[in-house]
Design a protein around this motif. Structure first.
Motif, PDB file in Angstrom:
ATOM      1  N   THR A 176       0.848  -1.156   0.139  1.00 41.04           N
ATOM      2  CA  THR A 176       0.209   0.058  -0.013  1.00 41.04           C
ATOM      3  C   THR A 176       0.937   1.312   0.136  1.00 41.04           C
ATOM      4  O   THR A 176       0.645   2.066  -0.681  1.00 41.04           O
ATOM      5  N   LEU A 177       2.050   1.155   0.598  1.00 44.14           N
ATOM      6  CA  LEU A 177       2.952   2.432   0.881  1.00 44.14           C
ATOM      7  C   LEU A 177       3.584   2.658  -0.379  1.00 44.14           C
ATOM      8  O   LEU A 177       3.774   3.794  -0.854  1.00 44.14           O
ATOM      9  N   LEU A 178       4.013   1.502  -1.239  1.00 42.69           N
ATOM     10  CA  LEU A 178       4.709   1.761  -2.299  1.00 42.69           C
ATOM     11  C   LEU A 178       3.735   2.179  -3.402  1.00 42.69           C
ATOM     12  O   LEU A 178       4.114   3.056  -4.133  1.00 42.69           O
ATOM     13  N   GLU A 179       2.572   1.763  -3.364  1.00 45.76           N
ATOM     14  CA  GLU A 179       1.683   2.180  -4.442  1.00 45.76           C
ATOM     15  C   GLU A 179       1.387   3.932  -4.095  1.00 45.76           C
ATOM     16  O   GLU A 179       1.054   4.563  -5.092  1.00 45.76           O
ATOM     17  N   GLU A 180       1.111   4.201  -2.855  1.00 47.27           N
ATOM     18  CA  GLU A 180       1.054   5.188  -2.604  1.00 47.27           C
ATOM     19  C   GLU A 180       2.250   6.547  -3.103  1.00 47.27           C
ATOM     20  O   GLU A 180       1.976   7.544  -3.575  1.00 47.27           O
ATOM     21  N   ILE A 181       3.225   5.801  -2.696  1.00 48.99           N
ATOM     22  CA  ILE A 181       4.732   6.851  -2.965  1.00 48.99           C
ATOM     23  C   ILE A 181       4.769   6.866  -4.686  1.00 48.99           C
ATOM     24  O   ILE A 181       4.884   7.832  -5.018  1.00 48.99           O
ATOM     25  N   LYS A 182       4.473   5.685  -5.285  1.00 48.96           N
ATOM     26  CA  LYS A 182       4.389   5.851  -6.893  1.00 48.96           C
ATOM     27  C   LYS A 182       3.407   6.620  -7.283  1.00 48.96           C
ATOM     28  O   LYS A 182       3.661   7.562  -8.261  1.00 48.96           O
ATOM     29  N   ALA A 183       2.114   6.787  -6.836  1.00 49.37           N
ATOM     30  CA  ALA A 183       1.123   7.804  -7.387  1.00 49.37           C
ATOM     31  C   ALA A 183       1.546   9.086  -7.126  1.00 49.37           C
ATOM     32  O   ALA A 183       1.245   9.993  -7.732  1.00 49.37           O
ATOM     33  N   LEU A 184       2.154   9.371  -5.840  1.00 43.80           N
ATOM     34  CA  LEU A 184       2.462  10.881  -5.412  1.00 43.80           C
ATOM     35  C   LEU A 184       3.744  11.096  -6.519  1.00 43.80           C
ATOM     36  O   LEU A 184       3.627  12.229  -6.701  1.00 43.80           O
ATOM     37  N   ARG A 185       4.672  10.177  -6.781  1.00 43.82           N
ATOM     38  CA  ARG A 185       5.706  10.596  -7.554  1.00 43.82           C
ATOM     39  C   ARG A 185       5.258  10.747  -9.096  1.00 43.82           C
ATOM     40  O   ARG A 185       5.757  11.837  -9.827  1.00 43.82           O
ATOM     41  N   GLU A 186       4.167  10.057  -9.545  1.00 40.42           N
ATOM     42  CA  GLU A 186       3.660  10.246 -10.699  1.00 40.42           C
ATOM     43  C   GLU A 186       2.891  11.780 -10.741  1.00 40.42           C
ATOM     44  O   GLU A 186       2.989  12.469 -11.802  1.00 40.42           O
ATOM     45  N   ARG A 187       2.344  12.057  -9.466  1.00 38.43           N
ATOM     46  CA  ARG A 187       1.410  13.348  -9.726  1.00 38.43           C
ATOM     47  C   ARG A 187       2.579  14.397  -9.764  1.00 38.43           C
ATOM     48  O   ARG A 187       2.031  15.533 -10.345  1.00 38.43           O
ATOM     49  N   VAL A 188       3.588  14.417  -8.879  1.00 42.02           N
ATOM     50  CA  VAL A 188       4.616  15.526  -8.828  1.00 42.02           C
ATOM     51  C   VAL A 188       5.229  15.625 -10.126  1.00 42.02           C
ATOM     52  O   VAL A 188       5.588  16.839 -10.482  1.00 42.02           O
ATOM     53  N   GLN A 189       5.491  14.395 -10.692  1.00 41.57           N
ATOM     54  CA  GLN A 189       6.005  14.542 -12.187  1.00 41.57           C
ATOM     55  C   GLN A 189       5.218  15.310 -13.210  1.00 41.57           C
ATOM     56  O   GLN A 189       5.579  16.049 -14.082  1.00 41.57           O
ATOM     57  N   ALA A 190       3.902  15.114 -13.280  1.00 45.83           N
ATOM     58  CA  ALA A 190       2.959  15.629 -13.870  1.00 45.83           C
ATOM     59  C   ALA A 190       2.846  17.038 -13.766  1.00 45.83           C
ATOM     60  O   ALA A 190       2.829  17.762 -14.854  1.00 45.83           O
ATOM     61  N   GLN A 191       2.845  17.364 -12.490  1.00 45.74           N
ATOM     62  CA  GLN A 191       2.834  18.817 -12.196  1.00 45.74           C
ATOM     63  C   GLN A 191       4.136  19.598 -12.682  1.00 45.74           C
ATOM     64  O   GLN A 191       3.898  20.892 -13.260  1.00 45.74           O
ATOM     65  N   GLU A 192       5.340  18.924 -12.570  1.00 40.98           N
ATOM     66  CA  GLU A 192       6.524  19.384 -12.997  1.00 40.98           C
ATOM     67  C   GLU A 192       6.321  19.651 -14.442  1.00 40.98           C
ATOM     68  O   GLU A 192       6.884  20.847 -15.304  1.00 40.98           O
TER      69      GLU A 192
END
Length: 441
Positions: free
Chosen positions: A407-423
């Protein structure tokens, strides 16, 4: 008619070889600061290089496997307001690195195993105690979280990084600029060189110089060349070989050290066409023992870093135990408080027979002492503080642990993808803004 006697040594035929072009690290703007440090630090997981940076100091940290061209926007480690002068990886935690700067501070950083999407700007802790630039760093070889720094104020400070406290300050030992500092194998003594041309052996816990040697009376003298570049020495105690790399030079000379006269025995020279601006030296546990690799350097050019491998030629594919005695591993032998109280311990050794696998990411925990608590700690290890409490309650079963981890790894992955999209969105908007500005002009 006399016959020449050839000295027997298993290191007589050590040879150096540059790695293939695709194993180098390209397009790195190596720092142009005039300073005598190596500008490079390496461990079994990461390569760190001091780089050019506007508005302060910075260094880049690359996973060892990330060879080839480095993107110009690759995240840097920034935070110093002046040029970074020295960097050093913690020997007991491959994710922790310290940096020293012209701004008089030392910063300690936690490097994540994943590639960050933006610059790392927040150190785990900032150490302030020097009045002038800090140009030398050296971690204690056996005690956890003990870091030495030397500055342009001619002062050596030994810190407990885990608390941010000054353990020892050696103020009156050196009348002039300190050129270099290193620990002995168990961290009980220091060796320093100074602009006054004196080598000092210091017991830091007694604040006492126990021996000093004048450079005009050497035990052995080895003529090198007429170059006036600074020599960067790297010593491997497992093989008793010292490697000398001259800054601005294009060669690495190496010698075997013995207990009998003449003490220093020339082995060979690795030469190349381009001069080196700095050099990193891999700890023994990061070498490829299957290829009889006994040393690996990371040579800094103006715009790249090139690995150079030192090998003993052997025909057998078996593990060569005479080349690889047990070597210091990543586990500390002492806590900072134990060392300060007078205890000494040799490094905790590991075998390289089956190769070395770096341990998983370990977080550096900082515990601030209560300034009202004047009592010494009851033991070498403190109980866990509130700031050290786990973020989540620990699951009771293995299956629950696995589920929580996923669960934590999936959440981290989702957050990183969101940050990347914002960048990417920010970059697109900035480009549109530039086009609008250009259109109005």
């Amino acid at each position: 008619m006399s016959r020449r006697v050839v000295r027997q040594s298993k290191f007589r035929h050590v040879f150096g070889q540059a790695a293939k072009a695709d194993q180098a690290y390209e397009d790195i703007r190596v720092s142009k600061v005039t300073w005598d440090s190596s500008f490079c630090a390496v461990n079994p997981k990461f390569l760190a290089i001091i780089v050019e940076a506007g508005g302060g100091g910075a260094f880049i940290v690359l996973p060892l496997a990330k060879t080839g061209r480095v993107d110009k926007n690759y995240p840097l480690v920034t935070g110093h307001t002046g040029p970074v002068l020295d960097i050093d990886w913690c020997p007991h935690n491959d994710n922790v690195i310290a940096s020293a700067s012209d701004d008089t501070t030392i910063m300690v950083w936690q490097i994540p195993d994943y590639t960050p999407v933006r610059n790392i700007t927040e150190p785990v802790i900032t150490l302030e105690g020097h009045s002038k630039r800090v140009g030398i760093l050296s971690w204690h070889p056996t005690a956890r979280n003990v870091l030495l720094s030397a500055g342009g104020d001619n002062v050596i400070i030994i810190w407990n990084v885990g608390t941010g406290e000054v353990l020892l300050s050696l103020d009156d030992m050196h009348p002039d600029v300190i050129h270099s500092v290193c620990w002995n194998s168990n961290g009980s003594l220091l060796a320093t060189t100074c602009k006054d041309k004196t080598l000092r052996i210091i017991d830091p816990r007694k604040s006492q110089v126990v021996a000093q040697n004048n450079f005009e009376e050497p035990v052995a003298l080895q003529e090198m060349d007429t170059s006036n570049g600074v020599l960067l020495p790297f010593y491997d105690p497992d093989s008793s070989i010292v490697y000398l790399c001259g800054k601005g030079d294009s060669s690495i000379r190496y010698f075997e050290i013995t207990d009998e006269p003449p003490f220093v025995h020339y082995l060979n020279t690795f030469g190349s066409k381009e001069p080196q601006r700095g050099m990193g030296f891999m700890p023994k546990r990061g070498l490829d023992v299957s290829k009889c690799e006994i040393a690996r350097f990371y040579k800094l050019h103006e715009r790249k870093c090139e690995p150079i491998i030192m090998t003993v030629p052997r025909k057998s594919d078996l593990f060569q135990d005479d080349l690889y005695p047990d070597t210091p591993g990543p586990e500390p032998a002492l806590e900072a408080e134990e060392w300060l109280s007078g205890q000494d311990a040799d490094p905790v050794l590991i075998s390289l027979k089956d190769g070395y696998v770096p341990p998983k990411h370990r977080e550096l925990r900082i515990t601030k002492r209560n300034i009202l608590d004047v009592h010494p700690p009851s033991g070498p290890r403190r109980s866990q503080s509130a700031s050290e409490a786990p973020l989540l309650p620990l699951p009771s079963s293995t299956s629950q642990q696995q589920h929580t981890l996923e669960t934590l790894l999936e959440e981290i992955k989702a957050l990183r993808e969101r940050v990347q999209a914002q960048e990417e969105r920010i970059t697109a908007l900035e480009n549109m803004l530039c086009e609008l500005v250009d259109g109005t002009d």
